[in-house]
Design a protein around this motif. Structure first.
Motif, mmCIF file in Angstrom:
data_model
loop_
_atom_site.group_PDB
_atom_site.id
_atom_site.type_symbol
_atom_site.label_atom_id
_atom_site.label_comp_id
_atom_site.label_asym_id
_atom_site.label_seq_id
_atom_site.Cartn_x
_atom_site.Cartn_y
_atom_site.Cartn_z
ATOM 1 N N ALA A 61 -12.423 -6.445 5.056
ATOM 2 C CA ALA A 61 -12.869 -6.401 3.655
ATOM 3 C C ALA A 61 -12.175 -5.271 2.911
ATOM 4 C CB ALA A 61 -14.385 -6.229 3.593
ATOM 5 N N ASP A 62 -12.036 -4.113 3.559
ATOM 6 C CA ASP A 62 -11.348 -2.991 2.940
ATOM 7 C C ASP A 62 -9.863 -3.304 2.720
ATOM 8 O OD1 ASP A 62 -13.671 -1.540 2.907
ATOM 9 O OD2 ASP A 62 -13.198 -0.361 4.704
ATOM 10 N N MET A 63 -9.302 -4.123 3.601
ATOM 11 C CA MET A 63 -7.899 -4.514 3.463
ATOM 12 C C MET A 63 -7.714 -5.613 2.428
ATOM 13 S SD MET A 63 -7.005 -4.554 7.560
ATOM 14 C CE MET A 63 -5.515 -5.546 7.373
ATOM 15 N N GLY A 64 -8.814 -6.283 2.056
ATOM 16 C CA GLY A 64 -8.709 -7.361 1.080
ATOM 17 C C GLY A 64 -8.202 -8.661 1.654
ATOM 18 N N VAL A 65 -8.434 -8.885 2.962
ATOM 19 C CA VAL A 65 -8.010 -10.126 3.604
ATOM 20 C C VAL A 65 -9.199 -10.778 4.288
ATOM 21 C CG1 VAL A 65 -5.640 -9.333 3.938
ATOM 22 C CG2 VAL A 65 -7.330 -8.931 5.738
ATOM 23 N N GLN A 66 -9.091 -12.066 4.522
ATOM 24 C CA GLN A 66 -10.176 -12.826 5.139
ATOM 25 C C GLN A 66 -9.729 -13.345 6.506
ATOM 26 O OE1 GLN A 66 -11.320 -15.863 2.328
ATOM 27 N NE2 GLN A 66 -12.600 -14.466 1.135
ATOM 28 N N ILE A 67 -10.230 -12.708 7.547
ATOM 29 C CA ILE A 67 -9.975 -13.139 8.922
ATOM 30 C C ILE A 67 -11.301 -13.085 9.661
ATOM 31 C CG2 ILE A 67 -8.800 -12.608 11.090
ATOM 32 C CD1 ILE A 67 -6.497 -11.462 9.520
ATOM 33 N N VAL A 112 -0.192 7.806 10.123
ATOM 34 C CA VAL A 112 1.225 7.438 10.085
ATOM 35 C C VAL A 112 1.361 6.037 10.656
ATOM 36 C CG1 VAL A 112 3.556 8.044 10.798
ATOM 37 C CG2 VAL A 112 1.869 9.853 10.444
ATOM 38 N N PHE A 113 1.932 5.134 9.867
ATOM 39 C CA PHE A 113 2.168 3.766 10.319
ATOM 40 C C PHE A 113 3.666 3.563 10.509
ATOM 41 C CE2 PHE A 113 -1.497 0.701 9.376
ATOM 42 C CZ PHE A 113 -2.444 1.657 9.666
ATOM 43 N N GLY A 147 2.699 11.651 2.882
ATOM 44 C CA GLY A 147 1.574 10.781 2.613
ATOM 45 C C GLY A 147 1.751 10.087 1.275
ATOM 46 N N GLY A 148 1.397 8.804 1.232
ATOM 47 C CA GLY A 148 1.525 8.062 -0.016
ATOM 48 C C GLY A 148 2.933 7.591 -0.300
ATOM 49 N N GLU A 149 3.787 7.533 0.741
ATOM 50 C CA GLU A 149 5.160 7.054 0.575
ATOM 51 C C GLU A 149 5.514 6.041 1.665
ATOM 52 O OE1 GLU A 149 7.856 10.506 -1.574
ATOM 53 O OE2 GLU A 149 8.114 10.109 0.563
ATOM 54 N N VAL A 150 6.327 5.065 1.273
ATOM 55 C CA VAL A 150 6.955 4.161 2.241
ATOM 56 C C VAL A 150 8.388 4.633 2.428
ATOM 57 C CG1 VAL A 150 7.661 1.806 2.756
ATOM 58 C CG2 VAL A 150 5.499 2.222 1.548
ATOM 59 N N HIS A 151 8.711 5.034 3.643
ATOM 60 C CA HIS A 151 10.021 5.576 3.953
ATOM 61 C C HIS A 151 10.760 4.543 4.813
ATOM 62 C CE1 HIS A 151 12.376 9.508 4.409
ATOM 63 N NE2 HIS A 151 13.141 8.561 4.924
ATOM 64 N N GLN A 208 -1.277 -0.948 -0.728
ATOM 65 C CA GLN A 208 -2.656 -0.465 -0.629
ATOM 66 C C GLN A 208 -2.747 0.709 0.342
ATOM 67 O OE1 GLN A 208 -5.516 -3.592 0.214
ATOM 68 N NE2 GLN A 208 -6.877 -2.158 1.250
ATOM 69 N N LEU A 209 -2.054 0.602 1.476
ATOM 70 C CA LEU A 209 -2.066 1.684 2.460
ATOM 71 C C LEU A 209 -1.403 2.935 1.887
ATOM 72 C CD1 LEU A 209 -1.073 -0.343 5.659
ATOM 73 C CD2 LEU A 209 -3.357 0.443 5.012
ATOM 74 N N LYS A 210 -0.339 2.729 1.130
ATOM 75 C CA LYS A 210 0.335 3.859 0.483
ATOM 76 C C LYS A 210 -0.605 4.547 -0.497
ATOM 77 C CE LYS A 210 3.505 3.230 -2.743
ATOM 78 N NZ LYS A 210 4.787 2.962 -3.450
ATOM 79 N N ALA A 211 -1.351 3.733 -1.243
ATOM 80 C CA ALA A 211 -2.290 4.307 -2.218
ATOM 81 C C ALA A 211 -3.389 5.112 -1.536
ATOM 82 C CB ALA A 211 -2.897 3.185 -3.056
ATOM 83 N N ARG A 212 -3.691 4.792 -0.285
ATOM 84 C CA ARG A 212 -4.695 5.553 0.467
ATOM 85 C C ARG A 212 -4.152 6.879 0.981
ATOM 86 N NH1 ARG A 212 -7.877 1.510 4.619
ATOM 87 N NH2 ARG A 212 -8.344 -0.196 3.165
#
Length: 524
Positions: free
Chosen positions: A143-149, A178-179, A45-49, A202-206
Motif C-alpha cells: 500500500a505504501d508503494m502504491g501497488v496491488q499484490i 541504499v538500493f 539520499g534522494g538521488e538516483v545515481h 517515490q523511493l527517491k522522494a523518501r
C-alpha cells in the motif's frame, strides 16, 4: 567533455542532500589481476545515481564490495559517516544496503509474504510464526508503494514485474537506505517499466540513495540524477545527467567516438524481384493471421509491445511453434517447418531472446558452442577432425572479434556481448538465407552493441534477409530498412521507413495500433 579517460568531477555539489555512502580509493585484484583501480563513488539520499560501463568495466565488483560479498584490497567505505568494513552480505544488510537482483532471489513455492519476511517472520505468543501479522505487514508495504499484490499468492504465480516489486518490498521491510538495482527493466513489459520508474521516483522522494545499473541509454536520462561511467576498472566520469549529451556519454563508456553507431544508415534494397520470404495468414498459438514479406538484403524490424506476438511469429517461422494455418514461401517455394531442424535445413537461423538459456551451453567451451551446428562437417569415419574444427572456430572468433583467451575458455566466463556474438557466429557456417534475431543486443554494453549492429548490416549486405525483434526502439530505428507494427499476433501495419525517424514516431505508431482495428497484410 573529452575522451581522455580522466575522472571528471560532478558539475555541481549536492549540498542539500545527505551523503549516505562514500567509497574512496577502492582497489581490488583477483589472482594478481587488477579489477578496480582507485575507484571512488558517492551516493546521496534522494538521488538516483546511474552506474554504467562496458561488460568487465568493474561495476559488478564495485557493487559486490558495497554488498559485502568482496572486501577491497585498499580504500575506504563509509555509510552515514561511519567507517565500515563489510565482510558479509549480512553486515551490509544491517548497514542498510539492499540489492534488487537482476536474477531474482525469491523462492517460487513460498507466498509473497513468506518471501518478504523469510528468516525474519513475526512470532506469536509461543514462538510460532504469526502468518496473519506477516500478511498484514506485507499489505502495508505494498500500500505504501502504491501497488496491488496479494501477499497470500505463491510467487511462482506472479508476473515478472510483480516479482521485481516483491523484491523491492522485501528490501523496504529491512529499512534499507541504499538500493542497488541491477538491470531492473531487463525482463519487464513497457507497462511494468513505467510502474518501476514511478516507484523509483517515490523511493527517491523518501530520501533513499539508489544505484541504477543499466546498459540502456534512455533510462539513464529518464531516471538518473547523476551518472558514473566505469572503464577498465576506473571511474572515468561522474556528473549530473542534466545537460549531458548522449554521444559524450557513449564516448566515455567505449573510450572512443562511435560515429553513427545508433544512427540509421540508408541501404539500397532491391524490391523489384521476388521476395525471399512470403508469409500469408500465418496462425499458431499466439499468432493470428500474420501476413508479410521480406526481400533479399532487407532488414525488417518488428515493432510491438511485449506480448504483442513478436516472438511467437519468429518461433512459428522457425518451427518452434506448430503452424495451425496459413502458409510460407521461401524464394517462391512453399515450405512447412515442423521443427527447428527442418527450418535450419531450409536455410533459417534463429538467435533466441534468452541467449543464456536457449542459445548457449554456458559451461561448454567457446569452441564447442561455435561448432555445435557444424560438427557433422568435421566428422569423417566417426572421428572428429580436431585440427580442422579448431581452425574453423578460430576463424569465427577472429571474424566476429570475439574477445576470449582461447576457444577452450568456458563460455560462461565471457561478457554478455561476446556471448551474443557466439550465438550469431555459430549459424554463419550454415549460410542461412533468413536470419531471425530476437533481442540481439539485450544486456550488452554500447561498444558490443555497435559491433553487433555493424555485423547485422554486413550480413544483410551479403543478401541475407534479417528479421529483427527488439524492445529498444533506438535499436530498431538504427537497423531497420522497414518496420512492421505487431499487435495481437498479426501484422497490424507496414510502417515503411519514411516518417519513422524518432522514438516518438514509433511510440505514436504503437499508440495508434492499440486504439485501431484489426491487422492487415503488410507487404512491400
Amino acid at each position: 567533455m573529452t575522451g581522455s579517460g580522466q575522472a571528471q568531477p560532478a558539475t555541481s555539489v549536492t549540498e542539500s542532500k545527505p551523503l549516505v555512502v562514500s567509497m574512496a580509493g577502492i582497489n581490488k585484484a583477483f589472482n594478481n589481476v587488477s579489477v578496480l583501480n582507485d575507484v571512488s563513488l558517492d551516493l546521496y539520499g534522494g538521488e538516483v545515481h546511474a552506474l554504467m560501463g562496458g561488460n568487465g568495466a568493474g561495476k559488478s565488483t564495485l557493487m559486490k564490495i558495497l554488498q559485502g560479498v568482496y572486501t577491497p584490497d585498499s580504500g575506504t567505505l563509509t555509510i552515514d559517516g561511519q567507517l565500515l568494513t563489510l565482510g558479509t552480505p549480512e553486515q551490509a544488510e544491517a548497514a542498510g544496503v539492499a540489492m534488487i537482483f537482476q536474477e531474482f532471489s525469491l523462492i517460487p513455492t513460498l507466498t509473497v509474504a513468506q518471501n518478504i519476511f523469510l528468516n525474519r517472520e513475526p512470532r506469536g505468543r509461543f514462538g510460532a510464526i504469526d502468518d496473519a501479522e506477516m500478511v498484514k505487514r506485507a499489505r502495508t508495504l505494498f500500500a505504501d508503494m502504491g501497488v496491488q499484490i496479494d501477499p497470500t499468492v505463491q510467487v511462482r504465480n506472479l508476473s515478472t514485474g510483480e516479482w521485481q516489486l516483491t523484491e523491492i518490498a522485501k528490501a523496504l521491510s529491512k529499512a534499507a537506505r541504499v538500493f542497488i538495482m541491477d538491470e531492473p527493466t531487463a525482463a519487464l513489459s513497457s507497462t511494468e517499466v513505467q510502474t518501476l520508474f514511478r516507484l523509483t521516483a517515490q523511493l527517491k522522494a523518501r530520501g533513499l540513495a539508489i544505484v541504477y545499473i543499466t546498459h540502456r541509454m534512455d533510462e539513464v536520462f529518464t531516471v538518473g540524477d547523476k551518472v558514473t561511467v566505469m572503464r577498465d576498472g576506473r571511474d572515468v566520469l561522474t556528473r549530473e545527467t542534466k545537460g549531458l549529451h548522449l554521444d559524450d556519454l557513449i564516448e566515455q563508456i567505449v573510450g572512443r567516438r562511435l560515429e553513427g553507431a545508433m544512427q540509421w544508415e540508408y541501404r539500397e534494397v532491391n524490391r523489384t524481384g521476388a521476395p525471399l520470404l512470403e508469409v500469408e495468414n500465418l496462425h499458431s498459438e499466439g499468432v493470428n493471421g500474420a501476413t508479410f514479406s521480406m526481400y533479399p538484403g532487407e532488414i525488417v524490424g518488428l515493432v510491438g509491445l511485449m506480448g504483442s506476438g513478436r516472438t511467437e511469429i519468429a518461433e512459428t517461422l522457425f518451427g518452434v511453434r506448430r503452424k495451425t494455418g496459413g502458409g510460407m514461401k521461401l524464394q517462391g517455394k512453399p515450405v512447412t517447418f515442423d521443427s527447428p531442424e527442418q527450418a535450419i535445413a531450409g536455410g533459417l537461423a534463429l538467435v533466441p531472446e534468452d541467449r543464456r538459456v536457449q542459445g548457449l551451453v554456458l559451461d561448454a567451451s567457446v569452441g564447442t558452442n561455435l561448432l555445435m551446428p557444424q560438427l557433422a562437417r568435421f566428422v569423417h569415419g566417426g572421428v572428429v577432425q580436431d585440427r580442422a574444427a579448431r581452425g574453423y572456430a578460430d576463424t569465427l572468433v577472429s571474424q566476429l572479434r570475439i574477445k576470449t583467451d582461447n576457444i577452450d575458455k568456458k563460455t560462461r566466463l565471457l561478457s554478455g556481448g561476446n556471448q551474443q556474438k557466439i550465438v550469431v557466429a555459430k549459424w554463419l557456417g550454415n549460410e542461412p538465407r533468413l536470419l531471425i534475431l530476437d533481442e540481439p543486443t539485450a544486456g550488452v554494453d554500447i561498444g558490443s552493441k555497435s559491433e553487433i549492429i555493424a555485423l547485422i548490416r554486413e550480413l544483410a549486405s551479403q543478401g541475407k534477409a534479417v528479421l529483427v525483434i527488439s524492445s529498444e526502439l533506438p535499436e530498431l530505428l538504427a537497423l531497420s530498412d522497414r518496420l512492421l507494427l505487431v499487435e495481437d499476433g498479426c501484422i497490424k501495419q507496414d510502417l515503411g521507413r519514411s516518417g519513422q525517424e524518432t522514438e516518438e514516431d514509433l511510440h505514436r505508431a504503437l499508440q495508434r495500433g492499440q486504439m485501431g482495428g484489426k491487422g492487415h497484410a503488410a507487404t512491400a
